[in-house]
Design a protein around this motif. Structure first.
Motif, PDB file in Angstrom:
ATOM      1  N   GLN A 231      -2.020  -6.892  -9.978  1.00  0.00           N
ATOM      2  CA  GLN A 231      -3.147  -5.975 -10.054  1.00  0.00           C
ATOM      3  C   GLN A 231      -4.456  -6.743  -9.982  1.00  0.00           C
ATOM      4  OE1 GLN A 231      -2.507  -3.582 -13.672  1.00  0.00           O
ATOM      5  NE2 GLN A 231      -2.118  -1.844 -12.344  1.00  0.00           N
ATOM      6  N   GLY A 232      -5.424  -6.115  -9.287  1.00  0.00           N
ATOM      7  CA  GLY A 232      -6.788  -6.622  -9.310  1.00  0.00           C
ATOM      8  C   GLY A 232      -7.057  -7.840  -8.464  1.00  0.00           C
ATOM      9  N   GLU A 233      -6.078  -8.304  -7.703  1.00  0.00           N
ATOM     10  CA  GLU A 233      -6.299  -9.512  -6.908  1.00  0.00           C
ATOM     11  C   GLU A 233      -7.095  -9.200  -5.641  1.00  0.00           C
ATOM     12  OE1 GLU A 233      -2.401 -11.034  -6.262  1.00  0.00           O
ATOM     13  OE2 GLU A 233      -1.976 -11.297  -8.395  1.00  0.00           O
ATOM     14  N   SER A 234      -6.760  -8.087  -4.996  1.00  0.00           N
ATOM     15  CA  SER A 234      -7.466  -7.629  -3.801  1.00  0.00           C
ATOM     16  C   SER A 234      -7.001  -6.210  -3.528  1.00  0.00           C
ATOM     17  CB  SER A 234      -7.169  -8.534  -2.596  1.00  0.00           C
ATOM     18  OG  SER A 234      -5.785  -8.513  -2.290  1.00  0.00           O
ATOM     19  N   THR A 235      -7.691  -5.525  -2.655  1.00  0.00           N
ATOM     20  CA  THR A 235      -7.266  -4.173  -2.289  1.00  0.00           C
ATOM     21  C   THR A 235      -6.604  -4.201  -0.922  1.00  0.00           C
ATOM     22  OG1 THR A 235      -9.389  -3.619  -1.274  1.00  0.00           O
ATOM     23  CG2 THR A 235      -9.130  -3.134  -3.632  1.00  0.00           C
ATOM     24  N   TYR A 236      -5.811  -3.193  -0.681  1.00  0.00           N
ATOM     25  CA  TYR A 236      -5.124  -3.073   0.601  1.00  0.00           C
ATOM     26  C   TYR A 236      -4.987  -1.597   0.932  1.00  0.00           C
ATOM     27  CZ  TYR A 236      -0.990  -1.768  -2.108  1.00  0.00           C
ATOM     28  OH  TYR A 236      -0.124  -1.139  -2.965  1.00  0.00           O
ATOM     29  N   GLU A 237      -4.795  -1.308   2.209  1.00  0.00           N
ATOM     30  CA  GLU A 237      -4.613   0.075   2.627  1.00  0.00           C
ATOM     31  C   GLU A 237      -3.178   0.492   2.329  1.00  0.00           C
ATOM     32  OE1 GLU A 237      -5.580   3.061   6.364  1.00  0.00           O
ATOM     33  OE2 GLU A 237      -5.657   0.899   6.651  1.00  0.00           O
ATOM     34  N   ALA A 238      -3.020   1.534   1.519  1.00  0.00           N
ATOM     35  CA  ALA A 238      -1.697   1.970   1.083  1.00  0.00           C
ATOM     36  C   ALA A 238      -1.194   3.177   1.857  1.00  0.00           C
ATOM     37  CB  ALA A 238      -1.724   2.294  -0.411  1.00  0.00           C
ATOM     38  N   GLY A 239      -2.039   3.815   2.648  1.00  0.00           N
ATOM     39  CA  GLY A 239      -1.617   4.976   3.422  1.00  0.00           C
ATOM     40  C   GLY A 239      -1.942   6.286   2.734  1.00  0.00           C
ATOM     41  N   GLU A 240      -1.736   7.352   3.466  1.00  0.00           N
ATOM     42  CA  GLU A 240      -1.924   8.707   2.946  1.00  0.00           C
ATOM     43  C   GLU A 240      -0.535   9.297   2.735  1.00  0.00           C
ATOM     44  OE1 GLU A 240      -4.535  10.963   5.455  1.00  0.00           O
ATOM     45  OE2 GLU A 240      -5.870   9.249   5.769  1.00  0.00           O
ATOM     46  N   ARG A 241      -0.021   9.151   1.518  1.00  0.00           N
ATOM     47  CA  ARG A 241       1.379   9.456   1.242  1.00  0.00           C
ATOM     48  C   ARG A 241       1.532  10.875   0.698  1.00  0.00           C
ATOM     49  NH1 ARG A 241       2.499   3.994  -2.046  1.00  0.00           N
ATOM     50  NH2 ARG A 241       0.307   4.329  -2.512  1.00  0.00           N
ATOM     51  N   PHE A 242       2.223  11.708   1.463  1.00  0.00           N
ATOM     52  CA  PHE A 242       2.553  13.068   1.042  1.00  0.00           C
ATOM     53  C   PHE A 242       4.065  13.235   1.168  1.00  0.00           C
ATOM     54  CE2 PHE A 242      -1.769  13.235   2.698  1.00  0.00           C
ATOM     55  CZ  PHE A 242      -2.447  13.916   1.698  1.00  0.00           C
ATOM     56  N   ASP A 243       4.711  13.628   0.102  1.00  0.00           N
ATOM     57  CA  ASP A 243       6.161  13.729   0.128  1.00  0.00           C
ATOM     58  C   ASP A 243       6.618  14.565  -1.054  1.00  0.00           C
ATOM     59  OD1 ASP A 243       5.907  12.023  -2.074  1.00  0.00           O
ATOM     60  OD2 ASP A 243       6.392  10.220  -0.933  1.00  0.00           O
ATOM     61  N   TYR A 244       7.902  14.431  -1.447  1.00  0.00           N
ATOM     62  CA  TYR A 244       8.447  15.247  -2.531  1.00  0.00           C
ATOM     63  C   TYR A 244       7.899  14.858  -3.902  1.00  0.00           C
ATOM     64  CZ  TYR A 244      11.775  17.427   0.633  1.00  0.00           C
ATOM     65  OH  TYR A 244      12.345  18.161   1.650  1.00  0.00           O
ATOM     66  N   TYR A 245       7.107  13.792  -3.995  1.00  0.00           N
ATOM     67  CA  TYR A 245       6.467  13.516  -5.281  1.00  0.00           C
ATOM     68  C   TYR A 245       5.472  14.611  -5.650  1.00  0.00           C
ATOM     69  CZ  TYR A 245       8.804   9.257  -6.408  1.00  0.00           C
ATOM     70  OH  TYR A 245       9.782   8.356  -6.781  1.00  0.00           O
ATOM     71  N   ASN A 246       5.040  15.400  -4.687  1.00  0.00           N
ATOM     72  CA  ASN A 246       4.285  16.601  -5.029  1.00  0.00           C
ATOM     73  C   ASN A 246       5.141  17.562  -5.836  1.00  0.00           C
ATOM     74  OD1 ASN A 246       1.423  17.276  -3.659  1.00  0.00           O
ATOM     75  ND2 ASN A 246       2.502  15.716  -2.486  1.00  0.00           N
ATOM     76  N   ALA A 247       6.426  17.632  -5.504  1.00  0.00           N
ATOM     77  CA  ALA A 247       7.325  18.595  -6.143  1.00  0.00           C
ATOM     78  C   ALA A 247       7.829  18.099  -7.482  1.00  0.00           C
ATOM     79  CB  ALA A 247       8.511  18.891  -5.214  1.00  0.00           C
ATOM     80  N   TRP A 248       8.396  16.883  -7.518  1.00  0.00           N
ATOM     81  CA  TRP A 248       9.024  16.407  -8.753  1.00  0.00           C
ATOM     82  C   TRP A 248       8.126  15.429  -9.523  1.00  0.00           C
ATOM     83  CZ3 TRP A 248      13.084  14.898  -4.798  1.00  0.00           C
ATOM     84  CH2 TRP A 248      12.784  13.686  -4.168  1.00  0.00           C
ATOM     85  N   GLY A 249       6.882  15.260  -9.068  1.00  0.00           N
ATOM     86  CA  GLY A 249       5.927  14.413  -9.758  1.00  0.00           C
ATOM     87  C   GLY A 249       4.695  15.182 -10.182  1.00  0.00           C
ATOM     88  N   PHE A 250       3.803  15.422  -9.250  1.00  0.00           N
ATOM     89  CA  PHE A 250       2.487  15.960  -9.602  1.00  0.00           C
ATOM     90  C   PHE A 250       2.542  17.367 -10.199  1.00  0.00           C
ATOM     91  CE2 PHE A 250       1.437  12.536  -6.669  1.00  0.00           C
ATOM     92  CZ  PHE A 250       0.455  11.882  -7.398  1.00  0.00           C
ATOM     93  N   HIS A 251       3.125  18.317  -9.496  1.00  0.00           N
ATOM     94  CA  HIS A 251       3.176  19.672 -10.054  1.00  0.00           C
ATOM     95  C   HIS A 251       4.081  19.727 -11.282  1.00  0.00           C
ATOM     96  CE1 HIS A 251       0.709  21.620  -7.083  1.00  0.00           C
ATOM     97  NE2 HIS A 251       1.391  21.033  -6.113  1.00  0.00           N
TER      98      HIS A 251
END
Length: 693
Positions: A231-251
């Protein structure tokens, strides 16, 4: 005709079907209870004597066997808690005492079977959240009956999560629900961490019910070589991730947090319910007529955990779906997995999709990881007389009308066909960029052009590197295949979707001006793909259709620039090279697909011969050859109506005309499509039907 509802999994005690109440599946609440019991009752042989660790057979994760045992316990405990709460504490099988012993033993930090301490960014935070939610749901029958010493030990173990750093994605919510549980039992003094975590998650909400899984640029990553967090060493592009984590994670966690917090949730609860309502209106389109979910994204071994938001919509009165449709979809999905061997003959859920298939699992998943599937049983919290359990089943959207549906926030065009119940997801937006130090940053569960409810990407062995299925690539003379990493979306409508990407090779060996612009146009059961490719002279261009997999070797045929693969049950994958292609092929594989041991991919290839074009920004380090611009048009088909000639060649009467970068598609009875890959508005005309003269 509805699929058979009688499970084929040995040892499953199938209750009687009810075709009056459930004309499509025959399944009732009793079936749900029976599957939950089957999953729970298969675990004692793999449970430590003190009950605090569950480790089904399988290779360990990078977290190690101690954490894997906690993972198996926590996820199965959540299922036990839902089952217990749904029965209002009734426990004729006598499971509660066993799990209560496990809670007490695991939480005893100075005991021989104590769970590992919770540290920054650890898997323990993830599993603590499952235990906290389970204790909340089953509170009258478990937490309230635990001895005070066990309650104190649990609160002490949970308190290690307070203020801990987490991965900058859905993991933030794990700490939030642990802290909320502590507050609910009077063991949290400061709620600022809860509010800060929820504020952070709100930053990733993108609209229409969709959350992006973390920021696009991140400063934390896990080294896949040893599992260590940086953590905190540098930033990188991680992408625009949309998947089932909306279903079993966020909501899942935001709504369960609201239920845990009660009045403390304030206005946030109403916002989360509104978002869930919007999400379900789109989410329902991601399931086939047989209940199968689209096979896309990571952690797919969680299987029917994807049903969690459907039940939450009913629990929170925040769903656009009628009760009979909610149960129909949920029962169709669960019965689909049961019919296909999940759980298996032992009653276990191995890492895989139907059966065990380790190549599709992530390194963070231990052998108990699939028991996150217990999230899909939240419907048992609804009383037996709730309309979701008593209303007659209704047809799914794909059974009523098989028309394309745009999901513009994640960049998906969902393409269903009523005739066979198939649903396909055309991906022109969601991408997962593998974190450093990985140089090959594509992921086959995100990088493909298309996914479906009946197929999975090729992910095992040599097939992973060959990148044939649902992918367009430039191939160097030495055989190196380009990757689709970052996806730049252009447009997503109800009839077409467009994006572009820079093809990547190891060491970024391709000139910076190389680019592939792609447009997908949906025409009936077909997806017509139009590509504009800028690549070095002498490089091959190659594109594949869907990979089919089965228990036996698949039949295949090639004719000119057409290639077809057939399964014995009538499922067909085909690709027709309509312009810019010179040959078609089929590659057979083994051990590379989650849907069966044998697989095959139809694909087209060409070595473009158009005049070369100047590189607008030449770089001597990468300018290995002059560039060439070419246009390629293909028609890709996935259908379960094999044997019907109208569904196997390109649409009858379909024609393609190419004038430079402009492609005209014509089909009798329809307006012409004019396609300009790379243009801001890449498609004009279509799909309106012209009246006969």
């Amino acid at each position: 005709m509805p699929p058979p509802a009688t499970p084929v999994t040995p040892g499953f005690p199938a209750p009687p079907e009810d075709r009056r109440l459930s004309p499509h599946t025959g399944w009732t609440r009793a079936h749900w209870e029976a599957v939950a019991d089957r999953l729970l009752d298969a675990l004692p042989p793999f449970t430590r004597p003190d009950g605090a660790a569950v480790t089904p057979p399988g290779p360990p994760s990078w977290s190690g066997p101690q954490v894997d045992g906690l993972e198996g316990f926590a996820r199965a405990f959540l299922l036990l808690a839902v089952r217990l709460a749904g029965a209002e504490g009734a426990d004729p099988a006598g499971r509660t005492e066993h799990w209560a012993r496990g809670l007490a033993a695991g939480a005893r930090r100075d005991g021989p079977g104590g769970w590992p301490d919770i540290t920054d960014c650890s898997q323990q935070i993830v599993e603590a959240a499952s235990i906290a939610v389970g204790l909340h749901l089953s509170r009258p029958w478990l937490w309230d009956r635990l001895p005070p010493t066990a309650q104190a030990d649990l609160a002490d173990w949970f308190s290690q999560a307070v203020g801990r750093r987490t991965r900058d994605n859905n993991h933030v919510l794990f700490r939030v629900v642990v802290e909320e549980f502590l507050d609910s039992v009077g063991a949290l003094g400061d709620r600022t961490g809860i509010e800060a975590g929820l504020d952070r998650v709100d930053e990733w909400y993108r609209g229409d019910g969709w959350y992006q899984d973390g920021p696009t640029r991140r400063g934390d990553y896990r080294d896949h070589r040893d599992g260590k967090i940086h953590q905190g060493e540098s930033t990188y592009e991680a992408g625009e991730r949309f998947d089932y984590y909306n279903a079993w994670g966020f909501h899942y966690y935001t709504l369960l947090w609201s239920r845990m917090a009660g009045p403390r949730a304030g206005a946030r609860a109403a916002v989360y319910r509104q978002r869930l309502h919007a999400y379900l209106a789109q989410y329902v389109h991601l399931f086939g007529g047989d209940g199968a979910p689209v096979h896309h994204g990571r952690s797919l071994s969680y299987r029917f955990a994807c049903l969690a938001p459907l039940w939450l919509g009913a629990l929170e009165a925040s769903t656009p779906l009628p009760p009979g449709l909610t149960r129909r979809l949920a029962s169709a999905t669960l019965s689909h997995f049961v019919r296909n061997g999940a759980p298996d003959a032992r009653g276990l859920l191995p890492l895989g999709w139907y059966g065990e298939f380790r190549p599709s699992a992530q390194a963070y998943s231990g052998p108990g990881s699939p028991y996150a599937a217990g999230k899909g049983f939240l419907g048992l919290l609804l009383p037996a007389d709730h309309p979701v359990w008593t209303a007659p089943e209704e047809e799914l959207p794909v059974e009523r009308a098989g028309r394309p549906t745009a999901l513009p926030v994640p960049g998906f065009l969902v393409h269903g066909t009523r005739e066979d119940g198939l649903v396909r997801l055309l991906n022109h937006g969601s991408h997962y960029l593998v974190a450093p130090p990985g140089a090959r940053r594509d992921d086959p569960h995100y990088a493909k052009f298309a996914y479906s409810t009946r197929t999975g990407p090729e992910v095992g062995g040599a097939a992973l590197e060959q990148r044939l299925d649902n992918h367009i690539a430039v191939v160097s003379p030495g055989g190196q295949v380009s990757r689709r990493e970052r996806i730049h979306r252009v447009a997503v409508t109800d009839h077409y979707a467009a994006s572009w990407h820079r093809p990547r090779m190891d060491g970024d060996a391709l000139p910076a001006a190389c680019r592939i612009d792609s447009v997908s146009v949906v025409i009936g059961a077909w997806e017509v793909r139009v590509h504009r490719v800028v690549a070095p002279v002498g490089y091959t261009v190659r594109e594949g259709g869907y990979a089919l997999a089965d228990r036996d070797r698949l039949r295949a045929g090639v004719s000119g620039t057409h290639a077809t693969v057939r399964r014995g049950d009538g499922l067909v994958s085909a690709i027709a090279g309509l312009y810019g292609w010179t040959a078609a092929h089929v590659r057979h594989g083994q051990g590379s697909n989650a849907f069966g041991p044998y697989s095959a991919v139809p694909y087209c290839s060409a070595v473009p011969t158009a005049p070369s074009v100047p590189d607008p920004d030449p770089d001597p380090a990468t300018a290995t050859a002059p560039l060439r611009e070419s246009v390629h048009v293909s028609a890709v088909l996935l259908t379960a109506r094999g044997g019907d000639p109208a569904h196997e060649p390109p649409p009858p009467g379909f024609s393609v005309a190419v004038d430079g970068p402009v492609v005209r598609l014509d089909l009798p009875g329809h307006a012409s499509w004019v396609v300009r890959p790379g243009a801001p508005r890449p498609v004009a005309g279509g799909p309106g039907v012209l009246r006969p003269a």
